[in-house]
Design a protein around this motif. Structure first.
Motif, PDB file in Angstrom:
ATOM      1  N   ARG A  19      -3.678   2.988  -3.671  1.00  0.00           N
ATOM      2  CA  ARG A  19      -4.461   2.962  -2.446  1.00  0.00           C
ATOM      3  C   ARG A  19      -3.510   2.987  -1.253  1.00  0.00           C
ATOM      4  O   ARG A  19      -2.415   2.421  -1.288  1.00  0.00           O
ATOM      5  CB  ARG A  19      -5.329   1.711  -2.385  1.00  0.00           C
ATOM      6  N   GLU A  71      -5.830  -6.421   0.670  1.00  0.00           N
ATOM      7  CA  GLU A  71      -5.874  -6.199  -0.771  1.00  0.00           C
ATOM      8  C   GLU A  71      -5.995  -7.542  -1.473  1.00  0.00           C
ATOM      9  O   GLU A  71      -5.591  -8.569  -0.920  1.00  0.00           O
ATOM     10  CB  GLU A  71      -4.576  -5.526  -1.253  1.00  0.00           C
ATOM     11  N   PRO A  88       0.831  -1.198   0.000  1.00  0.00           N
ATOM     12  CA  PRO A  88       0.000   0.000   0.000  1.00  0.00           C
ATOM     13  C   PRO A  88       0.868   1.251   0.000  1.00  0.00           C
ATOM     14  O   PRO A  88       2.068   1.186   0.259  1.00  0.00           O
ATOM     15  CB  PRO A  88      -0.806  -0.122   1.303  1.00  0.00           C
ATOM     16  N   ALA A 100      -9.704  -3.702  -1.139  1.00  0.00           N
ATOM     17  CA  ALA A 100      -9.904  -4.486  -2.359  1.00  0.00           C
ATOM     18  C   ALA A 100     -10.978  -3.843  -3.237  1.00  0.00           C
ATOM     19  O   ALA A 100     -11.823  -3.090  -2.765  1.00  0.00           O
ATOM     20  CB  ALA A 100     -10.299  -5.917  -2.004  1.00  0.00           C
TER      21      ALA A 100
END
Length: 464
Positions: free
Chosen positions: A144, A166, A61, A223
């Motif tokens: 993200r 994720e 991330p 996700a």
């Protein structure tokens, strides 16, 4: 037997707030760069090559942004990916011009260009930031990251972990992302659900812990479509906040925790596993198999006895429930998808049959319209109370996210649920939410199964 790459992927798949005037509102803080880049990251074991991702600062991330409640966030977004993009600050009650919605609150930022985001964060909690142009592709590629807003008076804990969940749809031979982002089967069914899951960018995340250690877990479902049913092992815990908003009295975690796409949960947990053992956050698979998402390796003891139940988190501003006596009644009907009953819907001012809609890449409709419209779902007056009934007339679940404001579910007995920004509806389920339209601007309301949003499940409200 030698494990193939395809086998590995298959098995892994189973597998009172700050000051009223913010203390930094007058500070001329410099802009920090947030750069969307094409990069490679080692998501899979080392026998695979690095996977090409799109990441803020080239990471998935993204680097965590952490500020104090009431602080000002100033970020200069630099777009170095091949497509236009923008950044949405998910869950923040933000100035509308800073919300980051391409085509509604700003123009998308072209490759090589920049956009300055400058806003104050009024609420403490667990939030996140992600791409909001072609988000069904750009979020799935990795754009993200976590945005954490700390309370002025935080809870009594020993440590804290931010857990970003994720998934990835990867070619099992090459370890690279499948680029079929507009594949009709995915768009018309449950969305782009990956075949490989990572936590904080790793498939084998292991963290240290001690017996009787008290840990705050901030869990984010980043996700694109996957619903995460979770279970705890080796810890006892309490739910403290949902979607960043404190729930009041902490609630014991008993059984499953369900996180739809974009939803977050704050937990405070005490490690109960023995020294030398493990504690885990587990994912419940379709066959009820439990797969660790995070493993805590227990080494040592913090204290000889566990602590008492934690105190509630301090409430955020505007946490009061809306007054429904004069509330506007709205209705949102969700239709379409595979195995659905939608025969036709409006698109571009014309009524088209389902086959024509599918040819145009539209598989869903909100109130009989299969696209984002020029006119809003509702024109609301500032501080007007609203009741919105959402009817899911499809066989698939949907996670509906409201930008710029928070709502409470209105339960059948008339009681209010906790404040949230994203509500998960099961197939053929109806839910009712209520909120006060207390933030002026144009606010998106869409399904956070991001393929669904792109193919018809997007609308908006205007507050003036």
């Amino acid at each position: 037997m030698k494990q193939t790459r395809r086998d590995f992927l298959r098995h892994a798949t189973l597998a009172a707030c700050a000051a009223a005037i913010p203390r930094s509102a007058y500070a001329a803080t410099p802009f920090e760069d947030v750069v969307a880049k094409v990069a490679r990251q080692q998501l899979l074991p080392d026998t695979y090559p690095g996977t090409e991702i799109w990441g803020y600062d080239g990471l998935v991330p993204a680097p965590e942004i952490r500020v104090a409640q009431g602080d000002r966030v100033r970020r200069r977004f630099r777009n170095e990916v091949p497509d236009p993009s923008s950044v949405h600050w998910h869950g923040i009650r933000i100035d509308n011009a800073m919300d980051g919605v391409s085509g509604l609150t700003q123009e998308p930022v072209a490759p090589g260009e920049t956009f300055d985001y400058d806003f104050v964060v009024p609420d403490a909690g667990t939030y996140w930031y992600h791409a909001h142009n072609r988000s069904y592709e750009q979020v799935a590629r990795g754009l993200r990251g976590a945005l954490i807003v700390e309370e002025a008076d935080g809870p009594d804990i020993d440590s804290e972990e931010v857990i970003v969940l994720e998934d990835w749809l990867l070619d099992p031979e090459s370890g690279q992302l499948f680029d079929n982002f507009e594949q009709p089967m995915m768009m018309s069914h449950s969305g782009r659900t990956g075949n490989f899951i990572t936590t904080n960018g790793r498939y084998d995340l292991t963290l240290p812990a001690k017996r009787n250690e008290r840990i705050r877990l901030r869990i984010i479902n980043a996700a694109s479509a996957r619903i995460f049913p979770l279970r705890l092992s080796g810890v006892s815990g309490w739910t403290m906040a949902l979607d960043g908003m404190p729930i009041g009295q902490p609630q014991p975690v008993d059984g499953e925790l369900i996180l739809g796409p974009a939803q977050r949960v704050d937990l405070i947990v005490d490690v109960t596993a023995d020294e030398g053992g493990t504690a885990e956050v587990l994912r419940i698979g379709d066959d009820d198999q439990l797969t660790p998402l995070v493993t805590f390796s227990v080494d040592g003891t913090t204290s000889s006895v566990p602590r008492d139940k934690p105190l509630p988190l301090p409430p955020n501003p505007a946490a009061h429930a809306p007054d429904l006596a004069e509330a506007r009644d709205l209705r949102l009907v969700m239709s379409g998808g595979a195995m659905g009953r939608m025969q036709s819907a409006m698109l571009g001012g014309e009524r088209l049959g389902f086959r024509q809609l599918a040819q145009a890449g539209k598989f869903w409709a909100l109130n009989d319209v299969a696209e984002m419209t020029d006119t809003p779902l509702a024109d609301l007056s500032l501080n007007e109370p609203v009741r919105l009934k959402i009817e899911n007339q499809t066989v698939f679940p949907h996670a509906m996210h409201l930008h710029g404001m928070h709502f409470r579910e209105l339960r059948p007995d008339g009681a209010f649920g906790p404040m949230r920004d994203t509500i998960l509806l099961a197939g053929n389920e109806s839910r009712e939410i209520a909120f006060t339209a207390d933030n002026p601007g144009k606010w998106l309301f869409h399904c956070h199964m991001l393929s669904h949003a792109a193919s018809g499940m997007t609308t908006w409200m205007r507050v003036t």
